[in-house]
Design a protein around this motif. Sequence first.
Motif, PDB file in Angstrom:
ATOM      1  N   LYS A  56       0.847  -1.182   0.000  1.00  0.00           N
ATOM      2  CA  LYS A  56       0.000   0.000   0.000  1.00  0.00           C
ATOM      3  C   LYS A  56       0.891   1.242   0.000  1.00  0.00           C
ATOM      4  O   LYS A  56       2.006   1.211   0.521  1.00  0.00           O
ATOM      5  CB  LYS A  56      -0.906   0.010   1.233  1.00  0.00           C
ATOM      6  CG  LYS A  56      -1.907  -1.128   1.284  1.00  0.00           C
ATOM      7  CD  LYS A  56      -2.758  -1.037   2.550  1.00  0.00           C
ATOM      8  CE  LYS A  56      -3.755  -2.174   2.607  1.00  0.00           C
ATOM      9  NZ  LYS A  56      -4.564  -2.107   3.876  1.00  0.00           N
ATOM     10  N   PRO A  57       0.422   2.347  -0.566  1.00  0.00           N
ATOM     11  CA  PRO A  57       1.220   3.579  -0.554  1.00  0.00           C
ATOM     12  C   PRO A  57       1.491   4.046   0.875  1.00  0.00           C
ATOM     13  O   PRO A  57       0.676   3.856   1.773  1.00  0.00           O
ATOM     14  CB  PRO A  57       0.326   4.583  -1.305  1.00  0.00           C
ATOM     15  CG  PRO A  57      -0.616   3.747  -2.100  1.00  0.00           C
ATOM     16  CD  PRO A  57      -0.840   2.497  -1.311  1.00  0.00           C
ATOM     17  N   PHE A  58       2.676   4.607   1.079  1.00  0.00           N
ATOM     18  CA  PHE A  58       3.004   5.174   2.384  1.00  0.00           C
ATOM     19  C   PHE A  58       2.033   6.307   2.716  1.00  0.00           C
ATOM     20  O   PHE A  58       1.580   7.041   1.841  1.00  0.00           O
ATOM     21  CB  PHE A  58       4.430   5.738   2.393  1.00  0.00           C
ATOM     22  CG  PHE A  58       5.501   4.680   2.383  1.00  0.00           C
ATOM     23  CD1 PHE A  58       5.208   3.358   2.656  1.00  0.00           C
ATOM     24  CD2 PHE A  58       6.822   5.014   2.115  1.00  0.00           C
ATOM     25  CE1 PHE A  58       6.191   2.373   2.651  1.00  0.00           C
ATOM     26  CE2 PHE A  58       7.818   4.050   2.109  1.00  0.00           C
ATOM     27  CZ  PHE A  58       7.506   2.729   2.369  1.00  0.00           C
ATOM     28  N   GLY A  59       1.742   6.458   3.969  1.00  0.00           N
ATOM     29  CA  GLY A  59       0.896   7.556   4.435  1.00  0.00           C
ATOM     30  C   GLY A  59       1.256   7.884   5.864  1.00  0.00           C
ATOM     31  O   GLY A  59       2.164   7.271   6.447  1.00  0.00           O
ATOM     32  N   GLU A  60       0.583   8.837   6.439  1.00  0.00           N
ATOM     33  CA  GLU A  60       0.851   9.180   7.826  1.00  0.00           C
ATOM     34  C   GLU A  60       0.413   8.045   8.746  1.00  0.00           C
ATOM     35  O   GLU A  60      -0.569   7.359   8.487  1.00  0.00           O
ATOM     36  CB  GLU A  60       0.118  10.467   8.213  1.00  0.00           C
ATOM     37  CG  GLU A  60       0.670  11.711   7.528  1.00  0.00           C
ATOM     38  CD  GLU A  60       0.055  12.980   8.102  1.00  0.00           C
ATOM     39  OE1 GLU A  60      -0.732  12.869   9.079  1.00  0.00           O
ATOM     40  OE2 GLU A  60       0.368  14.064   7.589  1.00  0.00           O
ATOM     41  N   ILE A  61       1.156   7.859   9.827  1.00  0.00           N
ATOM     42  CA  ILE A  61       0.839   6.811  10.775  1.00  0.00           C
ATOM     43  C   ILE A  61      -0.456   7.157  11.502  1.00  0.00           C
ATOM     44  O   ILE A  61      -0.632   8.282  11.966  1.00  0.00           O
ATOM     45  CB  ILE A  61       1.976   6.639  11.810  1.00  0.00           C
ATOM     46  CG1 ILE A  61       3.278   6.270  11.104  1.00  0.00           C
ATOM     47  CG2 ILE A  61       1.613   5.577  12.832  1.00  0.00           C
ATOM     48  CD1 ILE A  61       4.456   6.176  12.041  1.00  0.00           C
ATOM     49  N   GLY A  62      -1.357   6.191  11.590  1.00  0.00           N
ATOM     50  CA  GLY A  62      -2.597   6.387  12.327  1.00  0.00           C
ATOM     51  C   GLY A  62      -2.641   5.488  13.540  1.00  0.00           C
ATOM     52  O   GLY A  62      -2.386   5.910  14.664  1.00  0.00           O
ATOM     53  N   LEU A  63      -2.927   4.203  13.308  1.00  0.00           N
ATOM     54  CA  LEU A  63      -2.982   3.210  14.376  1.00  0.00           C
ATOM     55  C   LEU A  63      -1.869   2.203  14.154  1.00  0.00           C
ATOM     56  O   LEU A  63      -1.790   1.581  13.105  1.00  0.00           O
ATOM     57  CB  LEU A  63      -4.344   2.509  14.382  1.00  0.00           C
ATOM     58  CG  LEU A  63      -4.600   1.509  15.506  1.00  0.00           C
ATOM     59  CD1 LEU A  63      -4.605   2.219  16.856  1.00  0.00           C
ATOM     60  CD2 LEU A  63      -5.931   0.792  15.285  1.00  0.00           C
ATOM     61  N   LEU A  64      -1.004   2.048  15.142  1.00  0.00           N
ATOM     62  CA  LEU A  64       0.143   1.152  15.020  1.00  0.00           C
ATOM     63  C   LEU A  64       0.310   0.345  16.293  1.00  0.00           C
ATOM     64  O   LEU A  64       0.525   0.907  17.373  1.00  0.00           O
ATOM     65  CB  LEU A  64       1.418   1.952  14.734  1.00  0.00           C
ATOM     66  CG  LEU A  64       2.707   1.132  14.642  1.00  0.00           C
ATOM     67  CD1 LEU A  64       2.711   0.301  13.363  1.00  0.00           C
ATOM     68  CD2 LEU A  64       3.923   2.034  14.685  1.00  0.00           C
ATOM     69  N   LEU A  65       0.198  -0.990  16.167  1.00  0.00           N
ATOM     70  CA  LEU A  65       0.413  -1.901  17.294  1.00  0.00           C
ATOM     71  C   LEU A  65      -0.391  -1.480  18.522  1.00  0.00           C
ATOM     72  O   LEU A  65       0.107  -1.471  19.649  1.00  0.00           O
ATOM     73  CB  LEU A  65       1.905  -1.970  17.646  1.00  0.00           C
ATOM     74  CG  LEU A  65       2.840  -2.420  16.518  1.00  0.00           C
ATOM     75  CD1 LEU A  65       4.278  -2.432  16.995  1.00  0.00           C
ATOM     76  CD2 LEU A  65       2.433  -3.782  16.005  1.00  0.00           C
ATOM     77  N   GLY A  66      -1.621  -1.094  18.304  1.00  0.00           N
ATOM     78  CA  GLY A  66      -2.483  -0.716  19.412  1.00  0.00           C
ATOM     79  C   GLY A  66      -2.290   0.689  19.913  1.00  0.00           C
ATOM     80  O   GLY A  66      -2.895   1.082  20.918  1.00  0.00           O
ATOM     81  N   MET A  67      -1.464   1.468  19.238  1.00  0.00           N
ATOM     82  CA  MET A  67      -1.218   2.845  19.647  1.00  0.00           C
ATOM     83  C   MET A  67      -1.737   3.803  18.583  1.00  0.00           C
ATOM     84  O   MET A  67      -1.546   3.577  17.396  1.00  0.00           O
ATOM     85  CB  MET A  67       0.285   3.097  19.856  1.00  0.00           C
ATOM     86  CG  MET A  67       0.918   2.301  20.960  1.00  0.00           C
ATOM     87  SD  MET A  67       2.671   2.708  21.195  1.00  0.00           S
ATOM     88  CE  MET A  67       3.362   2.071  19.652  1.00  0.00           C
TER      89      MET A  67
END
Length: 243
Positions: A56-67
Amino acid sequence: REELKLERCESDTCVYRSPQLDLIVAVYVDDLIVTGSTIDVVNKLEQQVSTKFPMKPFGEIGLLLGMQCELSGDTLTLNQSHYVESILEEFGMDKSKPSSTPMNPGYKDVPLGEKETMSEKPYRRVIGKLLYASTRTRPDIATAVSILSRHLSSPSEKHWKAAMYLLRYLRGTTNYELAYTSNSAQLMGYSDASFMSDKTSSRSRTGFVLLVGGAPIAWGTHLENTIALSTAEVEYMGLSRCA
């Protein structure tokens, strides 16, 4: 890795860096976190990776490993409010009265008799969920979780009530978050110790926290393996762990 000219970090084998492109890549299974000096170097890496793997194209981090991650200006915030809310709902504490501290100030961690042990409550499950939060974004509950984790094999009603008390604390602090700013890159460390706080073994508890950008990046709390003979000695133990 070789084709992209990425070098593996010696201290964390899931982190790679490219001196040529001036970027850092963190890898978790099939998820990538990429940060670079400019958006152009990030886009260049995306183009290189996409030629080798479907992605998938890179984008801003939203939800990562429950954070939940949010970048606003020069501030990055991390929180687990949605995760905490799910814990509160699961254990029926989402409408409870908030407490002001993670543990009752009068709580004493002493051995209990065999008749006091109970197994019908999902004690291990609630501690496991709290442990994940305490090691990701909630250093304020680390000591409480560490103390309660000592009784996973034979919890009592007292320990269950202490766990519910901790959930009440989370009820009032659901939106607590870590906020890192680029204005301060200085590394700062603090340590503390409580002399002979474990009344059964006379062992002391130490704790530390390391901060960069105004927020914690590492923390821990431990019941020391050896018995300190003075308050000065246990303070040195805490400083040693911090270092």
